[in-house]
Motif scaffolding. Structure first.
Motif, PDB file in Angstrom:
ATOM      1  N   ARG A  96      -8.174   9.872  -2.912  1.00  0.00           N
ATOM      2  CA  ARG A  96      -9.626   9.840  -3.141  1.00  0.00           C
ATOM      3  C   ARG A  96     -10.118  11.171  -3.707  1.00  0.00           C
ATOM      4  O   ARG A  96     -11.021  11.208  -4.556  1.00  0.00           O
ATOM      5  CB  ARG A  96     -10.364   9.524  -1.837  1.00  0.00           C
ATOM      6  N   GLU A 128       3.969  -4.643   3.801  1.00  0.00           N
ATOM      7  CA  GLU A 128       3.777  -3.280   3.320  1.00  0.00           C
ATOM      8  C   GLU A 128       3.087  -2.429   4.378  1.00  0.00           C
ATOM      9  O   GLU A 128       3.488  -1.284   4.646  1.00  0.00           O
ATOM     10  CB  GLU A 128       2.958  -3.294   2.033  1.00  0.00           C
ATOM     11  N   GLU A 129       2.082  -2.998   5.008  1.00  0.00           N
ATOM     12  CA  GLU A 129       1.333  -2.251   6.016  1.00  0.00           C
ATOM     13  C   GLU A 129       2.198  -1.917   7.227  1.00  0.00           C
ATOM     14  O   GLU A 129       2.163  -0.793   7.741  1.00  0.00           O
ATOM     15  CB  GLU A 129       0.096  -3.051   6.461  1.00  0.00           C
ATOM     16  N   ARG A 165      -4.262   8.932   1.918  1.00  0.00           N
ATOM     17  CA  ARG A 165      -5.328   8.184   1.252  1.00  0.00           C
ATOM     18  C   ARG A 165      -6.454   9.134   0.821  1.00  0.00           C
ATOM     19  O   ARG A 165      -7.017   8.990  -0.275  1.00  0.00           O
ATOM     20  CB  ARG A 165      -5.856   7.079   2.163  1.00  0.00           C
ATOM     21  N   ASP A 222      -8.272   5.213  -6.275  1.00  0.00           N
ATOM     22  CA  ASP A 222      -8.398   4.219  -5.214  1.00  0.00           C
ATOM     23  C   ASP A 222      -7.049   4.086  -4.499  1.00  0.00           C
ATOM     24  O   ASP A 222      -6.064   3.671  -5.126  1.00  0.00           O
ATOM     25  CB  ASP A 222      -8.817   2.880  -5.804  1.00  0.00           C
ATOM     26  N   PRO A 223      -6.966   4.427  -3.222  1.00  0.00           N
ATOM     27  CA  PRO A 223      -5.685   4.336  -2.511  1.00  0.00           C
ATOM     28  C   PRO A 223      -5.060   2.949  -2.558  1.00  0.00           C
ATOM     29  O   PRO A 223      -3.833   2.821  -2.507  1.00  0.00           O
ATOM     30  CB  PRO A 223      -6.052   4.720  -1.071  1.00  0.00           C
ATOM     31  N   ASP A 224      -5.885   1.902  -2.675  1.00  0.00           N
ATOM     32  CA  ASP A 224      -5.330   0.553  -2.696  1.00  0.00           C
ATOM     33  C   ASP A 224      -4.561   0.249  -3.977  1.00  0.00           C
ATOM     34  O   ASP A 224      -3.855  -0.761  -4.045  1.00  0.00           O
ATOM     35  CB  ASP A 224      -6.454  -0.469  -2.520  1.00  0.00           C
ATOM     36  N   ASP A 225      -4.688   1.120  -4.969  1.00  0.00           N
ATOM     37  CA  ASP A 225      -3.967   0.924  -6.228  1.00  0.00           C
ATOM     38  C   ASP A 225      -2.558   1.520  -6.192  1.00  0.00           C
ATOM     39  O   ASP A 225      -1.848   1.481  -7.204  1.00  0.00           O
ATOM     40  CB  ASP A 225      -4.736   1.569  -7.389  1.00  0.00           C
ATOM     41  N   TYR A 226      -2.163   2.062  -5.033  1.00  0.00           N
ATOM     42  CA  TYR A 226      -0.909   2.798  -4.969  1.00  0.00           C
ATOM     43  C   TYR A 226      -0.047   2.350  -3.789  1.00  0.00           C
ATOM     44  O   TYR A 226      -0.544   1.861  -2.782  1.00  0.00           O
ATOM     45  CB  TYR A 226      -1.175   4.313  -4.846  1.00  0.00           C
ATOM     46  N   ARG A 227       1.266   2.557  -3.983  1.00  0.00           N
ATOM     47  CA  ARG A 227       2.237   2.425  -2.914  1.00  0.00           C
ATOM     48  C   ARG A 227       2.803   3.812  -2.598  1.00  0.00           C
ATOM     49  O   ARG A 227       2.612   4.758  -3.370  1.00  0.00           O
ATOM     50  CB  ARG A 227       3.372   1.481  -3.325  1.00  0.00           C
ATOM     51  N   ARG A 232       0.643   0.866  -8.112  1.00  0.00           N
ATOM     52  CA  ARG A 232       1.106  -0.445  -7.657  1.00  0.00           C
ATOM     53  C   ARG A 232       1.553  -1.320  -8.822  1.00  0.00           C
ATOM     54  O   ARG A 232       2.580  -2.013  -8.747  1.00  0.00           O
ATOM     55  CB  ARG A 232      -0.025  -1.126  -6.876  1.00  0.00           C
ATOM     56  N   ASP A 238      -3.824   8.399   6.715  1.00  0.00           N
ATOM     57  CA  ASP A 238      -5.212   8.705   6.349  1.00  0.00           C
ATOM     58  C   ASP A 238      -5.278   9.910   5.427  1.00  0.00           C
ATOM     59  O   ASP A 238      -6.052   9.935   4.454  1.00  0.00           O
ATOM     60  CB  ASP A 238      -6.042   8.968   7.605  1.00  0.00           C
TER      61      ASP A 238
END
Length: 593
Positions: A223, A202-203, A219, A228-233, A189, A216
């Motif tokens: 993991r 984005e979502e 993600r 951390d999936p939240d660190d990526y697009r 990201r 899923d």
């Protein structure tokens, strides 16, 4: 022993080569003559073209139509060398006339390679495309898209695709109709940019393009490698680009986990004629996806710049608002397919080099993508879609798709053509006069809506890269990039060159040669369309006077000259107007009407 899966090029035969060479030499002479690079001489029995050394002669029958269009009878074309009959060969034609074509000596081999690739793809289409135009009438949108054989109607070397192997061609080329699964990457990201159009998050973007179980699984993949999936697009990628570029050129980025391969998505896509844009055949209501593709094709390396694409959604929102807010355009049913999201990776050494030393390179255009709206959800009952390029299509037997549509419609050709002009020319002219807004309205950039086989309205696409505001109206900061300052005569070329010479010249010739409508009558109908618009919009009289669409002549802007000058990069995308090449003027076919 030959591997069972080795592509064998069985389509390359003496029969296919002869058919393709006749077509390409006919086209080359016609288009080079149109651009005044070659000057055929009229003889008692037709036309003759002689090479500078005097050894080779081409003879043929032809009709010269408005806009100096050469409608050459392909069957009549013959070549002699030193007085002896010789085979037609488009590469030899280029070598023979190289002194007149203006190709730099160092680039002649590159152009010849692009011609060879064009021969290869043309031979495949000649061998594989057995579907006649009658079978295309009423066919599915993507069936029509894949059936197209010509590529660009003006460029001779229009299927270069240098970088593709034969296996890539069979797996991904638009005309094969092959189903392609896009590759998905996770991009860090902090080292990427995602631009979103109005109404998107984005979502919601990812949820609309990928089902929940797929998201899923992506993600979980992150993991599994401790990330951390939240660190990526998420970034979609052409499979060729992954194998041939990203997995090698971005090896350090992959090792650092700035990029992570997630795998193929589950949806099937089909490449469009623009080759790097994909239509979702599994879920047609989902977006087109335009990807970076680092092959050399028709004067450009087909990358995508993250920096250049950043403002794309904002530009598309602006153009959408202009078009949607105009009653005339609404009455035409004219609308744009917005490029509503764009993503690019910028964490590589090539972008760092640009930031520190200002070095620009093709390597900065290897990892980016954008999403464009699909026209499918906007169809009404009884409506269907075709690419506008299909109106210039002839099948293997030489039959015209446009003629087949006219016949199937039950309308006379004048009525059918008037409806098409109202769907295409009227909105383009209105955008120019009312908003100083110019598109690049060639055949591949418009999707036509048919009702009872008659074009009734159109969608414009590829807006972000190929739209221009030519007036001084205020623009949002992110949109300012599309403003260009040009003279009134150059403004009018958005109609005269891009529409008249780039599209209608070819359609007029098809209808004329097929005996459906004389070219002079065709241009009379075009003039009538412009006069109807003027009568309906007297308040635009001053703008019409400045554009002077009925002027006696206009500058002859030439496409092949651009490619011949520099087949590696035809124009500077940052200043396209200054890159254009001209060959005097053309008589305006609507002047005095």
């Amino acid at each position: 022993m030959t591997r069972p899966d080795l592509p064998t090029a069985d389509h390359l035969t003496p029969e296919s080569l002869a058919a393709v060479q006749r077509h390409l030499v006919t086209k080359a002479i016609g288009e080079y003559a149109h651009e005044r690079l070659l000057v055929p001489e009229e003889t008692e029995h037709g036309w003759c073209l002689t090479t500078p050394d005097g050894r080779t002669r081409y003879t043929f029958a032809a009709v010269r139509l408005p806009l100096e269009h050469w409608a050459i009878e392909a069957a009549s074309l013959a070549r002699t060398v030193d007085g002896e009959p010789a085979a037609l060969d488009v590469q030899q034609l280029v070598v023979e006339f190289a002194p007149l074509l203006g190709i730099p000596e160092t680039l002649v081999p590159v152009y010849l390679e692009e011609l060879a690739a064009t021969i290869q793809s043309s031979a495949w289409k000649w061998s594989a495309h057995r579907v006649g135009v009658d079978d295309l009438v009423g066919a599915d949108y993507q069936e029509v898209e894949a059936a197209m054989t010509e590529g660009h109607p003006s460029f001779v070397a229009n299927n270069g695709r240098i970088g593709y192997g034969l296996d890539d061609y069979l797996a991904c080329a638009p005309e094969t109709g092959a189903r392609v699964r896009l590759v998905w990457l996770a991009v860090r990201r902090s080292q990427s940019r995602l631009s979103l159009g109005r109404g998107l998050t984005e979502e919601s973007l990812y949820a609309g393009e990928l089902d929940a179980p797929v998201l899923d699984a992506f993600r979980d993949r992150l993991r599994d490698v401790g990330l951390d999936p939240d660190d990526y697009r998420l970034l979609p990628l052409h499979p060729w680009q992954w194998t041939n570029k990203v997995a090698i050129t971005f090896a350090p980025d992959l090792a650092r986990r700035d990029l992570v391969l997630l795998g193929e998505g589950p949806d099937d896509y089909q490449a469009q004629q623009s080759i790097r844009t994909f239509f979702n055949t599994s879920r047609p209501e989902r977006h087109y996806v335009k990807t970076a593709l680092s092959i050399q094709n028709m004067g450009f390396l087909r990358g995508l710049s993250p920096a250049y694409m950043g403002p794309t959604p904002a530009i598309n929102d602006y153009v959408h608002d202009v078009v949607a807010g105009d009653p005339t355009l609404g009455g035409c049913g004219f609308s744009v397919l917005r490029e509503c999201a764009a993503i690019g990776y910028t964490g590589d050494v090539f972008h760092a080099l640009a930031e520190s030393d200002g070095v620009r390179s093709p390597q900065q255009k290897l990892l980016a993508a954008l999403w464009r709206e699909s026209p499918v959800p906007r169809l009404g009952a009884g409506e269907s879609l075709v690419t506008m390029a299909s109106l210039l299509h002839r099948d293997r037997d030489g039959r015209s798709f446009a003629a087949a549509l006219v016949a199937a419609s039950g309308r006379d050709v004048r009525s059918w053509l008037a409806s098409y002009l109202d769907a295409y020319v009227r909105p383009v002219v209105h955008c120019l006069l009312a908003h100083d807004l110019a598109f690049m309205p060639h055949g591949e950039n418009l999707v036509l809506v048919l009702r009872d086989h008659v074009p009734v309205r159109a969608f414009m696409k590829d807006v972000g890269e190929e739209v221009a505001v030519m007036g001084d109206q205020p623009l949002p900061p992110d949109v300012e990039r599309i403003r260009v300052k040009v003279s009134d005569s150059l403004k009018a070329l958005a109609l005269h060159t891009d529409v008249f010479d780039g599209v209608l010249r070819h359609l007029a010739a098809i209808l004329h040669v097929d005996g459906l409508l004389a070219a002079d009558d065709f241009w009379g109908l075009v003039a009538a369309c412009l006069h109807r618009h003027a009568a309906d919009h007297p308040h635009l009289a001053d703008a019409a006077a400045s554009y002077d669409l009925f002027r006696a002549e206009f500058d002859h802007s030439c496409l092949n000259r651009l490619q011949l000058r520099n087949t590696l990069q035809m124009v500077d995308l940052a200043d396209q107007a200054e890159s254009l090449m001209y060959a005097g003027t053309l008589a305006n076919p609507v002047a005095g009407r």
